[in-house]
Enzyme design. Structure first.
Site, PDB file in Angstrom:
ATOM      1  N   SER A  25      40.013  40.409  35.323  1.00 17.73           N
ATOM      2  CA  SER A  25      38.883  40.515  36.233  1.00 17.73           C
ATOM      3  C   SER A  25      38.468  41.975  36.360  1.00 17.73           C
ATOM      4  O   SER A  25      38.957  42.837  35.646  1.00 17.73           O
ATOM      5  CB  SER A  25      39.207  39.966  37.612  1.00 17.73           C
ATOM      6  N   TYR A  58      35.073  38.071  36.218  1.00 18.85           N
ATOM      7  CA  TYR A  58      34.805  37.747  37.621  1.00 18.85           C
ATOM      8  C   TYR A  58      35.292  38.889  38.494  1.00 18.85           C
ATOM      9  O   TYR A  58      36.092  39.721  38.072  1.00 18.85           O
ATOM     10  CB  TYR A  58      35.468  36.427  38.020  1.00 18.85           C
TER      11      TYR A  58
END
Length: 119
Positions: A25, A58
């Protein structure tokens, strides 16, 4: 019809950490997320201005006020500390809403503090 439009942009962020051992991420200071409306676990695209890499991942929130922009897991291979990146977040917007829609765009300074809003 729905169109994919820029919803938020973080311009000229500086990578502060690259952590290959994390599961994956990008960590972003929570103050920056709040200013742009980007939510934890929301998908973003990152463009590295130093090496031309472009990738999706993300978001996970970082410590508020820390200036953290950290590439985690495999994305850590896409940039190094000090690289400048642009972070994009997109949304699908109905045609009848597009004329009134404006993305939230911010510029960061060298320490990842909000330096202003862009257009």
């Amino acid at each position: 019809m729905l169109r994919c439009m820029l919803r938020a942009k973080i311009h000229m962020a500086t990578i502060t950490e690259s952590n290959l051992e994390y599961e994956g991420s990008i960590t972003i200071d929570e103050n920056i997320l709040n200013e742009t409306g980007i939510l934890p676990y929301e998908q973003v695209m990152i463009s590295n201005m130093n090496n031309g890499e472009r990738f999706e991942t993300y978001v996970i929130p970082g410590r508020r006020g820390s200036g953290d922009i950290c590439l985690n897991g495999p994305t850590a291979r896409k940039g190094v500390v000090g690289d400048k990146v642009i972070i994009f977040c997109y949304a699908y917007i109905a045609d009848d809403k597009i004329k009134k829609f404006k993305p939230k765009v911010i510029k960061l300074d060298a320490k990842n503090r909000i330096a202003g809003k862009a257009r």
